[in-house]
Motif scaffolding. Structure first.
Motif, short mmCIF file in Angstrom:
data_model
loop_
_atom_site.label_atom_id
_atom_site.label_comp_id
_atom_site.label_asym_id
_atom_site.label_seq_id
_atom_site.Cartn_x
_atom_site.Cartn_y
_atom_site.Cartn_z
N ALA A 1 0.83 -1.20 0.00
CA ALA A 1 0.00 0.00 0.00
C ALA A 1 0.86 1.24 0.00
CB ALA A 1 -0.90 0.00 1.23
N ILE A 2 1.85 1.24 0.87
CA ILE A 2 2.68 2.44 1.03
C ILE A 2 3.49 2.71 -0.24
CG2 ILE A 2 4.63 3.40 2.34
CD1 ILE A 2 3.46 1.87 4.78
N TYR A 3 3.99 1.66 -0.87
CA TYR A 3 4.81 1.84 -2.06
C TYR A 3 4.07 1.41 -3.33
CZ TYR A 3 8.30 2.53 1.49
OH TYR A 3 8.98 3.00 2.57
N SER A 4 2.78 1.60 -3.35
CA SER A 4 2.01 1.20 -4.53
C SER A 4 2.54 1.93 -5.76
CB SER A 4 0.53 1.50 -4.32
OG SER A 4 0.32 2.89 -4.26
N GLY A 5 2.58 1.20 -6.87
CA GLY A 5 3.11 1.78 -8.10
C GLY A 5 3.35 0.66 -9.10
N THR A 6 4.04 1.00 -10.17
CA THR A 6 4.24 0.02 -11.24
C THR A 6 5.00 -1.21 -10.76
OG1 THR A 6 6.13 1.38 -11.85
CG2 THR A 6 4.15 1.60 -13.20
N PHE A 7 5.98 -1.00 -9.87
CA PHE A 7 6.80 -2.12 -9.42
C PHE A 7 5.95 -3.15 -8.66
CE2 PHE A 7 9.48 -4.26 -6.29
CZ PHE A 7 10.48 -4.76 -7.10
N HIS B 1 12.63 1.26 -5.98
CA HIS B 1 12.17 0.69 -7.25
C HIS B 1 10.70 0.98 -7.54
CE1 HIS B 1 15.86 -1.61 -8.08
NE2 HIS B 1 15.97 -1.63 -6.76
N ARG B 2 10.11 1.81 -6.70
CA ARG B 2 8.67 2.01 -6.75
C ARG B 2 8.11 2.26 -8.15
NH1 ARG B 2 5.19 6.27 -3.05
NH2 ARG B 2 3.17 5.70 -3.94
N TYR B 3 8.78 3.08 -8.93
CA TYR B 3 8.23 3.43 -10.25
C TYR B 3 8.95 2.73 -11.40
CZ TYR B 3 5.84 6.85 -7.40
OH TYR B 3 5.06 7.42 -6.44
N ASP B 4 9.71 1.69 -11.07
CA ASP B 4 10.36 0.90 -12.13
C ASP B 4 9.29 0.30 -13.04
OD1 ASP B 4 12.65 1.41 -10.78
OD2 ASP B 4 13.21 -0.69 -10.41
N ASP B 5 9.64 0.16 -14.33
CA ASP B 5 8.65 -0.44 -15.23
C ASP B 5 8.91 -1.92 -15.44
OD1 ASP B 5 10.88 -0.38 -16.75
OD2 ASP B 5 10.03 0.82 -18.40
N ASN B 6 9.86 -2.48 -14.68
CA ASN B 6 10.06 -3.93 -14.76
C ASN B 6 10.56 -4.46 -13.43
OD1 ASN B 6 13.15 -4.63 -14.79
ND2 ASN B 6 12.91 -2.72 -15.94
N ILE B 7 10.48 -5.79 -13.27
CA ILE B 7 10.92 -6.40 -12.02
C ILE B 7 12.03 -7.42 -12.31
CG2 ILE B 7 8.75 -6.07 -10.79
CD1 ILE B 7 8.29 -9.17 -11.33
N ALA B 8 12.82 -7.15 -13.35
CA ALA B 8 13.82 -8.13 -13.80
C ALA B 8 14.77 -8.55 -12.68
CB ALA B 8 14.60 -7.55 -14.98
N GLU B 9 15.26 -7.59 -11.92
CA GLU B 9 16.23 -7.94 -10.88
C GLU B 9 15.61 -8.85 -9.83
OE1 GLU B 9 19.52 -5.46 -8.40
OE2 GLU B 9 17.45 -5.00 -7.89
N LEU B 10 14.43 -8.48 -9.39
CA LEU B 10 13.70 -9.27 -8.39
C LEU B 10 13.47 -10.69 -8.90
CD1 LEU B 10 11.92 -9.24 -5.71
CD2 LEU B 10 10.01 -8.67 -7.21
N ASN B 11 12.98 -10.76 -10.10
CA ASN B 11 12.67 -12.03 -10.75
C ASN B 11 13.91 -12.91 -10.93
OD1 ASN B 11 10.66 -13.55 -11.77
ND2 ASN B 11 10.14 -12.14 -13.41
N ASN B 12 14.97 -12.32 -11.48
CA ASN B 12 16.18 -13.09 -11.76
C ASN B 12 16.84 -13.59 -10.49
OD1 ASN B 12 15.75 -12.56 -14.43
ND2 ASN B 12 17.23 -10.89 -14.56
N TYR B 13 16.89 -12.71 -9.50
CA TYR B 13 17.54 -13.10 -8.26
C TYR B 13 16.77 -14.25 -7.60
CZ TYR B 13 20.06 -12.79 -3.87
OH TYR B 13 20.84 -13.10 -2.78
N PHE B 14 15.47 -14.10 -7.56
CA PHE B 14 14.64 -15.14 -6.96
C PHE B 14 14.86 -16.48 -7.66
CE2 PHE B 14 10.72 -17.60 -6.53
CZ PHE B 14 10.51 -17.54 -5.16
N ASN B 15 14.85 -16.45 -8.96
CA ASN B 15 15.03 -17.69 -9.72
C ASN B 15 16.45 -18.25 -9.56
OD1 ASN B 15 12.50 -18.42 -11.06
ND2 ASN B 15 12.66 -16.37 -11.92
#
Ligand SMILES: [Zn+2]
Length: 393
Positions: A162-168, A225-239
Motif C-alpha cells: 500500500a505504502i509503495y504502490s506503483g508500477t513495481f 524501485h517504486r516506479y520501475d517499469d520492470n521487475i527483472a532484478e527481483l525475478n532473476n535473483y529469486f530464480n
C-alpha cells in the motif's frame, strides 16, 4: 489538508449497484454504479470466500447487527476507493449477485434470489457507516497505517504494498501473488508462505534486498524501485536462488521451507558442490537419531560439515552422567589419581584432584562426527576445563 466526512445515509443497495466481481482475479472490482473501486492495487485479495467469514457478514446483516466501520478514500477525480472494508463489501456484493448461500437456523441454504422478499429488502436498505477521507497521498497512507494498527487486518507486506504502490508492486504481484503461476508448486516446496497475503512476494523481496543483513532493506528496496517499469532484478535473483537450491539438493524435505535460502545463497553459492555427495550426506544425517535439529542439516552440509552446533546433537542425559561419574570417581580414588582422565595424566596439582559432579561435563570418547554414539559406553566425564579444550579442537 485532510478532511474526513462521516456518511450514514448510503445503503447496501446503493453500494452494490453495478457490483462486479472477477472470478479469475478473485477480487471485487467496482460498486456504487462504477464510482467505487473495491479492490485498489494496494489491497489484498478477497479472502472471505470460505463459506464462513462471508456467510457471517450476511448473518450479521439479517440479524441487524453492525458490520463495522468502512473507510473510503475520495480520489482526485471524484471517485472512491475502499481503504478498509473491502472484504465485507465484496462478501455482500457477491451475496447479492448469488455467488454463495446464507444458511438459516434450520440448515436451509438461501442464495439472495431465494430469500423472502422482506429479508432481501432488509439487506438492501441497511445503511452503512462510512468515513470518506480526502487528502494528500502521504496522508492517505498515514490513515491506512492507522486503520491497520486498529484493525490488525493487514499483513506487513500488504501494508508495504500500500505504502509503495506503483508500477513495481503491480508487476511484482503478477508474478509472486498469482495463484495461477505454474511455478508456485516448485517454489512453495522451499518457502512457506501465504501467496494471497503477499507472503511469497515478501520472501522474494527479502532475498533480493538482503533484508536478513539489515532490517529495513526491504522497505528501502521497494521505495527505490517504486516506479520501475520492470521487475527483472527481483525475478532473476529469486530464480537464481531457487535454481541453486534445487540443483544442490536433489531431495526436497519439509524442513527446507523454514530456511532462509536467500542468505544461504549469498553465503555458499560460489562453492562447488557435488549434488550426489550432498544427497548422501543429507540422507545420512536425516537418519542419524542423534541429530536433533533437522533443519540445521542443510547449512551444516553447505558449510563443509564443520559446525556441529547447527545440528544440536543429542547430549548425554543426567542418569548416564551420574553413572559414569560414579564409576570414574571410584576407580580414581582407588588409584589415588584425578577422576578427570586428562587431569590424571597431567603434571600439575590437579593430577590427583577429585572433582565434584557439578564441576565436570560429559564428553563423547569417540566424537559424534566420527561415528561415536551418545550412550553410556561412549561417555566420559571431564573437568570443565578439559571438556572445553576438547570441544574447541
Ligand atoms: Zn581435567
Amino acid at each position: 489538508m485532510e478532511k474526513i466526512d462521516l456518511r450514514t445515509d448510503i445503503t447496501i443497495g446503493e453500494i452494490c449497484e453495478g457490483f462486479q466481481y472477477s472470478e479469475s482475479e478473485e477480487k471485487g472490482l467496482f460498486g456504487w454504479n462504477g464510482k467505487l473501486t473495491i479492490q485498489p492495487e494496494y489491497q489484498r485479495h478477497y479472502i472471505y470466500d470460505n463459506g464462513k467469514d462471508d456467510v457471517a457478514v450476511i448473518d450479521s446483516l439479517l440479524k441487524g447487527y453492525p458490520i463495522g466501520l468502512i473507510y473510503f478514500v475520495e480520489t482526485e477525480d471524484g471517485r472512491y476507493e475502499i481503504l478498509d472494508g473491502q472484504q465485507r463489501i465484496t462478501s455482500i456484493g457477491r451475496y447479492l449477485t448469488n455467488w454463495f448461500a446464507w444458511i438459516d437456523s434450520n440448515g436451509i441454504p438461501y442464495k439472495f434470489r431465494s430469500l423472502p422478499e422482506d429479508l432481501q429488502e432488509k439487506i438492501r436498505t441497511t445503511k452503512l457507516t462510512i468515513y470518506i477521507c480526502k487528502g494528500e497521498e502521504s496522508e492517505i497512507k498515514e490513515w491506512f497505517k492507522t486503520i491497520n494498527i486498529a484493525g490488525k487486518e493487514l499483513k506487513q507486506q500488504e501494508l508495504l504494498n500500500a505504502i509503495y504502490s506503483g508500477t513495481f508492486v503491480t508487476k511484482a504481484k503478477e508474478v509472486f501473488s498469482n495463484s495461477h503461476n505454474s511455478n508456485l508448486h516448485k517454489w512453495l516446496s522451499y518457502i512457506k508462505a501465504d501467496v494471497k497475503r503477499q507472503g511469497l512476494l515478501e520472501v522474494a523481496l527479502e532475498w533480493v534486498s538482503r533484508n536478513w543483513e539489515k532490517e529495513g532493506n526491504l522497505e528501502k528496496y521497494m521505495s527505490e524501485h517504486r516506479y520501475d517499469d520492470n521487475i527483472a532484478e527481483l525475478n532473476n535473483y529469486f530464480n537464481d536462488v531457487i535454481n541453486w537450491v534445487s540443483t544442490v539438493f536433489i531431495d526436497v524435505k519439509d524442513e527446507m521451507q523454514t530456511i532462509n535460502w536467500g542468505k544461504m545463497y549469498e553465503m555458499y553459492h560460489k562453492n562447488p558442490y557435488d549434488a550426489q555427495q550432498i544427497h548422501e550426506k543429507v540422507t545420512k544425517l536425516y537418519n542419524d537419531i542423534f541429530v536433533q535439529n533437522k533443519k540445521g542439516i542443510f547449512e551444516y552440509v553447505l558449510g563443509g560439515c564443520e559446525d556441529h552446533k547447527l545440528l544440536n546433537v543429542r547430549i548425554f542425559d543426567e542418569p548416564t552422567k551420574r553413572a559414569v561419574y560414579g564409576k570414574q570417581t571410584e576407580e580414581a580414588r582407588n588409584k589415588g589419581i584425578s577422576n578427570c582422565p586428562l587431569c590424571a595424566v597431567g603434571n600439575n596439582s590437579n593430577k590427583n584432584k577429585i572433582w565434584e559432579l557439578r564441576e565436570m561435563d560429559a564428553d563423547h570418547v569417540t566424537a559424534w562426527s566420527k561415528g561415536g554414539s551418545t550412550d553410556i559406553s561412549n561417555c566420559e566425564m571431564l573437568c570443565a576445563t578439559h571438556n572445553r579444550a576438547k570441544g574447541n579442537r
